[in-house]
Design a protein around this motif. Structure first.
Motif, mmCIF file in Angstrom:
data_model
loop_
_atom_site.group_PDB
_atom_site.id
_atom_site.type_symbol
_atom_site.label_atom_id
_atom_site.label_comp_id
_atom_site.label_asym_id
_atom_site.label_seq_id
_atom_site.Cartn_x
_atom_site.Cartn_y
_atom_site.Cartn_z
ATOM 1 N N ILE A 25 0.825 -1.207 0.000
ATOM 2 C CA ILE A 25 0.000 0.000 0.000
ATOM 3 C C ILE A 25 0.861 1.261 0.000
ATOM 4 N N ALA A 26 1.963 1.236 0.719
ATOM 5 C CA ALA A 26 2.847 2.403 0.804
ATOM 6 C C ALA A 26 3.424 2.795 -0.556
ATOM 7 N N THR A 27 3.529 1.850 -1.464
ATOM 8 C CA THR A 27 4.115 2.135 -2.774
ATOM 9 C C THR A 27 3.080 2.123 -3.894
ATOM 10 N N ALA A 28 1.827 1.812 -3.580
ATOM 11 C CA ALA A 28 0.782 1.677 -4.600
ATOM 12 C C ALA A 28 0.279 3.041 -5.055
ATOM 13 N N GLY A 29 -0.196 3.072 -6.290
ATOM 14 C CA GLY A 29 -0.746 4.294 -6.858
ATOM 15 C C GLY A 29 -2.049 4.024 -7.578
ATOM 16 N N PRO A 30 -2.512 4.956 -8.365
ATOM 17 C CA PRO A 30 -3.800 4.838 -9.046
ATOM 18 C C PRO A 30 -3.914 3.646 -10.007
ATOM 19 N N ALA A 31 -2.814 3.155 -10.510
ATOM 20 C CA ALA A 31 -2.854 2.015 -11.432
ATOM 21 C C ALA A 31 -2.817 0.672 -10.706
ATOM 22 N N ASP A 32 -2.771 0.695 -9.376
ATOM 23 C CA ASP A 32 -2.667 -0.529 -8.579
ATOM 24 C C ASP A 32 -3.991 -0.870 -7.908
ATOM 25 N N ALA A 33 -4.084 -2.110 -7.473
ATOM 26 C CA ALA A 33 -5.289 -2.597 -6.795
ATOM 27 C C ALA A 33 -4.893 -3.459 -5.608
ATOM 28 N N ILE A 34 -5.752 -3.464 -4.615
ATOM 29 C CA ILE A 34 -5.608 -4.389 -3.503
ATOM 30 C C ILE A 34 -6.980 -4.993 -3.239
ATOM 31 N N VAL A 35 -6.987 -6.288 -3.030
ATOM 32 C CA VAL A 35 -8.218 -7.006 -2.716
ATOM 33 C C VAL A 35 -7.964 -7.785 -1.436
ATOM 34 N N ILE A 36 -8.782 -7.534 -0.438
ATOM 35 C CA ILE A 36 -8.617 -8.160 0.864
ATOM 36 C C ILE A 36 -9.576 -9.333 0.968
ATOM 37 N N LEU A 37 -9.016 -10.500 1.218
ATOM 38 C CA LEU A 37 -9.802 -11.736 1.239
ATOM 39 C C LEU A 37 -9.759 -12.447 2.583
ATOM 40 N N SER A 38 -9.180 -11.840 3.590
ATOM 41 C CA SER A 38 -8.865 -12.562 4.824
ATOM 42 C C SER A 38 -10.051 -12.874 5.719
ATOM 43 N N HIS A 39 -11.076 -12.041 5.738
ATOM 44 C CA HIS A 39 -12.204 -12.190 6.665
ATOM 45 C C HIS A 39 -11.743 -12.136 8.125
ATOM 46 N N ASP A 40 -10.637 -11.492 8.382
ATOM 47 C CA ASP A 40 -10.103 -11.369 9.742
ATOM 48 C C ASP A 40 -9.953 -9.883 10.045
ATOM 49 N N PRO A 41 -10.742 -9.339 10.984
ATOM 50 C CA PRO A 41 -10.663 -7.908 11.272
ATOM 51 C C PRO A 41 -9.279 -7.437 11.713
ATOM 52 N N ARG A 42 -8.465 -8.344 12.267
ATOM 53 C CA ARG A 42 -7.113 -7.951 12.678
ATOM 54 C C ARG A 42 -6.250 -7.628 11.469
ATOM 55 N N ILE A 43 -6.634 -8.145 10.310
ATOM 56 C CA ILE A 43 -5.917 -7.855 9.066
ATOM 57 C C ILE A 43 -6.702 -6.845 8.239
ATOM 58 N N ASP A 44 -8.002 -7.095 8.065
ATOM 59 C CA ASP A 44 -8.843 -6.238 7.216
ATOM 60 C C ASP A 44 -8.808 -4.772 7.631
ATOM 61 N N THR A 45 -9.059 -4.517 8.913
ATOM 62 C CA THR A 45 -9.216 -3.139 9.371
ATOM 63 C C THR A 45 -7.964 -2.292 9.164
ATOM 64 N N PRO A 46 -6.787 -2.736 9.617
ATOM 65 C CA PRO A 46 -5.607 -1.875 9.401
ATOM 66 C C PRO A 46 -5.242 -1.718 7.923
ATOM 67 N N LEU A 47 -5.455 -2.759 7.122
ATOM 68 C CA LEU A 47 -5.117 -2.633 5.703
ATOM 69 C C LEU A 47 -6.113 -1.729 4.978
ATOM 70 N N LEU A 48 -7.398 -1.842 5.306
ATOM 71 C CA LEU A 48 -8.379 -0.941 4.708
ATOM 72 C C LEU A 48 -8.122 0.498 5.145
ATOM 73 N N ASP A 49 -7.780 0.681 6.400
ATOM 74 C CA ASP A 49 -7.447 2.008 6.913
ATOM 75 C C ASP A 49 -6.294 2.604 6.107
ATOM 76 N N ALA A 50 -5.236 1.851 5.938
ATOM 77 C CA ALA A 50 -4.075 2.340 5.168
ATOM 78 C C ALA A 50 -4.454 2.603 3.712
ATOM 79 N N ALA A 51 -5.217 1.702 3.122
ATOM 80 C CA ALA A 51 -5.594 1.857 1.718
ATOM 81 C C ALA A 51 -6.487 3.081 1.506
#
Length: 90
Positions: free
Chosen positions: A14-40
């Motif tokens: 996420i720190a290096t991603a830009g408009p041409a990049d994508a992230i898809v979160i598949l974990s179903h674990d709030p300990r992972i989902d929440t901080p990554l969505l927050d950063a994204a």
């Protein structure tokens, strides 16, 4: 991969991603989902997807609101993940 390793890897991308990049979160674990969505949501990443039922998506919104995200930012999170053919026609 441990939770900490997943978070570190996701945050690094996420720190290096830009408009041409994508992230898809598949974990179903709030300990992972929440901080990554927050950063994204603080990034200019082009596509942000997160799988989950409506109930799961509602819980995510609640957690993200508690982190200070305004409800209008949730439009960036796609719950229906586009297929490659969908993306090619946009």
């Amino acid at each position: 991969m441990s939770t900490n390793e997943s978070l570190a890897s996701g945050r690094q991308f996420i720190a290096t991603a830009g408009p041409a990049d994508a992230i898809v979160i598949l974990s179903h674990d709030p300990r992972i989902d929440t901080p990554l969505l927050d950063a994204a949501l603080h990034s200019d990443i082009g596509y942000l997807g997160a799988m989950g039922s409506r109930r799961t998506q509602e819980k995510r919104r609640t957690r993200l609101e508690s982190l200070g995200h305004a409800p209008d930012t949730f439009a960036r999170i796609h719950g229906r993940l586009v297929s490659i053919s969908d993306r090619a026609h946009q």
